[in-house]
Design an enzyme around this catalytic site. Structure first.
Site, PDB file in Angstrom:
ATOM      1  N   LYS A 106      -8.412  44.909 -38.846  1.00  0.00           N
ATOM      2  CA  LYS A 106      -8.966  44.210 -40.002  1.00  0.00           C
ATOM      3  C   LYS A 106      -9.313  42.758 -39.677  1.00  0.00           C
ATOM      4  O   LYS A 106     -10.041  42.127 -40.425  1.00  0.00           O
ATOM      5  CB  LYS A 106      -8.010  44.299 -41.193  1.00  0.00           C
ATOM      6  CG  LYS A 106      -7.951  45.731 -41.744  1.00  0.00           C
ATOM      7  CD  LYS A 106      -7.207  45.795 -43.068  1.00  0.00           C
ATOM      8  CE  LYS A 106      -7.235  47.203 -43.640  1.00  0.00           C
ATOM      9  NZ  LYS A 106      -6.322  48.128 -42.911  1.00  0.00           N
TER      10      LYS A 106
HETATM   11  C1  LIG Z   1      -6.501  49.413 -43.156  1.00  0.00           C
HETATM   12  C2  LIG Z   1      -5.997  50.248 -42.056  1.00  0.00           C
HETATM   13  C3  LIG Z   1      -6.487  51.538 -41.846  1.00  0.00           C
HETATM   14  C4  LIG Z   1      -7.475  52.184 -42.795  1.00  0.00           C
HETATM   15  O1  LIG Z   1      -8.756  51.601 -42.715  1.00  0.00           O
HETATM   16  P1  LIG Z   1      -9.818  51.834 -43.897  1.00  0.00           P
HETATM   17  O2  LIG Z   1     -11.003  51.032 -43.512  1.00  0.00           O
HETATM   18  O3  LIG Z   1      -9.181  51.371 -45.161  1.00  0.00           O
HETATM   19  O4  LIG Z   1     -10.099  53.301 -43.932  1.00  0.00           O
HETATM   20  C5  LIG Z   1      -6.023  52.246 -40.740  1.00  0.00           C
HETATM   21  N1  LIG Z   1      -5.100  51.712 -39.904  1.00  0.00           N
HETATM   22  C6  LIG Z   1      -4.608  50.473 -40.079  1.00  0.00           C
HETATM   23  C7  LIG Z   1      -3.584  49.968 -39.128  1.00  0.00           C
HETATM   24  C8  LIG Z   1      -5.041  49.703 -41.148  1.00  0.00           C
HETATM   25  O5  LIG Z   1      -4.534  48.488 -41.316  1.00  0.00           O
END
Ligand SMILES: *Cc1c(COP(=O)(O)O)cnc(C)c1O
Length: 430
Positions: free
Chosen positions: A107
């Site tokens: 993210k």
């Molecule tokens: C947010 C997150 C996801 C999921 O991603 P999305 O874009 O919401 O589908 C998967 N793994 C981790 C470690 C995350 O922080």
């Protein structure tokens, strides 16, 4: 370029308005009016380019009409200043490690890009902007750190009490400055509801400039498309590439689908889920039944009503047959995630985190049905972010990277709150 709302009840919007609003007034999600195509030449030379070069070309195709070239270059190069290696795990499976940024999770890519894009669009505004973000763990830390110290923007992070790991919590509750944290008596879905309701509240919107940094913001999900091009460019030449994405709100997968529409020759996508399997159910039955999430060891994917589902429907004109032609789904229980982590570690010495483990297993299962393909999965978090879980499963004692240790030494500052909207509203108006 203009942006429309998936609900199509409001006029087209500029990039600036779409980025600052996050959610359209009709409650829809913004989508680009046209999906630009990248040139043959771009793909012919993609293997010779760096991640930042690739990202800038993709960003220019999408945002070049609305952000001047110098600013866009600064945004891209400033946001994406860390390594994203593609690591070989088996003969046919590679890991795109997206956890080398400041908070050790994928993210960081979207959050750092969004923070810089918002700053670009608010630098001339008088009023302070308020970013509201609901988190099940990793969003909060990535967004808080992406915006930390950014002038003119305050970030409020809402998280479910007791449902995020200590390490995750420390990453958004210890920062201070322009970052505040709220510990909500409830689930992640409650946090998400509070944020959504705030955006629809007339009084709040008159008095404050509210904006979103959840994966509904287009400037968060779109930059995630960049690393699909990069991952593809690192795969052995001539591979039929399948990409597996551990999914929660589906912003990450949506970005991959966008990359494909822009011309990236991905053969197929795998949507990997934990026990929260509403998307898999949609693939199997063409029916979408959002429901409350259940807690799992891959907690950043504990989402019962994925917010980007409407974008995926929009991209495919709600044609189920076209969706299943591009995406296969798999679901894994805690026991299966555990088994995958142990097996992969003992066979290859590669340490998966619980989210990456879902994606690894989904890719492996899919590749059994297509022997001509190779693939990579998106490893979304460093295993040390889930140290307690991973240590227990692998009977290990993972070293905590220095970046994480620094957060854990900080002092927790957060405000406890009920899951009632009135309480949240009063807090914001205070
Ligand atoms: C947010 C997150 C996801 C999921 O991603 P999305 O874009 O919401 O589908 C998967 N793994 C981790 C470690 C995350 O922080």
């Amino acid at each position: 370029m203009k942006y429309y709302s998936t609900n199509k009840q409001v006029p087209l919007s500029s990039l600036k308005d779409a980025v600052l609003k996050g959610l359209a007034d009709d409650n829809g999600l913004y989508m680009p009016e046209k999906i630009p195509q990248l040139s043959k030449e771009f793909f012919a030379t993609i293997r010779t380019k760096t991640f930042q070069e690739i990202s800038l070309e993709v960003a220019t195709a999408l945002f070049g009409e609305d952000v001047d070239a110098k600013s866009l270059r600064e945004i891209v190069y400033g946001a994406l200043d860390f390594e994203i290696p593609l690591v070989k795990v088996t003969d046919s499976i590679y890991s795109l490690e997206l956890f080398h940024g400041p908070t050790l999770a994928f993210k960081d890519v979207g959050a750092r890009f969004l923070a810089r894009m918002m700053q670009h669009f608010t630098q001339d505004e008088q009023r302070e902007a308020n970013v509201l973000v609901a988190t099940s763990g990793d969003t909060g830390s990535a967004v808080a750190n992406g915006f930390l110290g950014v002038d003119g923007i305050t970030v409020t992070v809402l998280y479910p009490k007791g449902l995020v790991s200590k390490i995750q919590e420390s990453q958004f509750t210890t920062l201070g400055k322009n970052i505040r944290a709220i510990e909500v008596e409830g689930t992640f879905d409650d946090c998400q509801r509070l944020v959504k309701q705030a955006f629809l509240d007339k009084e709040l919107n008159q008095k404050l400039t509210l904006t979103s940094a959840n994966s509904i913001n287009l400037a968060r999900f779109i930059p995630q498309a960049f690393y699909y091009f990069w991952g593809y460019a690192q795969m052995p030449q001539g591979s039929n590439v399948v990409i597996s994405v551990p999914s929660g709100n589906f912003g990450n997968l949506m970005a991959g689908l966008l990359a494909k529409r822009m011309g990236l020759p991905v053969k197929h996508f795998v949507a990997a889920n934990n026990a929260n399997d509403v998307f898999l159910e949609y693939l199997q039955t063409a029916k979408f039944n959002p429901r409350a999430s259940v807690a799992t060891i891959a907690n950043a994917m504990d989402v019962g009503n994925p917010s980007n589902f409407v974008r995926i429907m929009d991209l495919y004109g709600s044609e189920h047959a076209k969706v299943v032609a591009d995406i296969s789904g798999y679901r894994y229980s805690n026991a299966q995630i555990t088994e995958t982590m142990q097996r992969v570690y003992s066979e290859t010495k590669y340490m998966l985190d619980p989210h990456g483990a879902c994606a690894y297993e989904g890719l492996q299962e899919y590749l059994k049905t297509d022997k001509s393909a190779k693939g990579f999965f998106i490893e979304t978090a460093h295993p040390a972010k889930f140290k307690e879980t991973v240590d227990k499963i692998l009977n290990a004692d993972i070293e905590i990277p220095a970046k994480l240790q620094a957060f854990m030494r900080g002092q927790k500052q957060s405000t406890a709150m009920s899951s009632k909207f009135e309480d949240f509203k009063a807090y914001l108006l205070r």
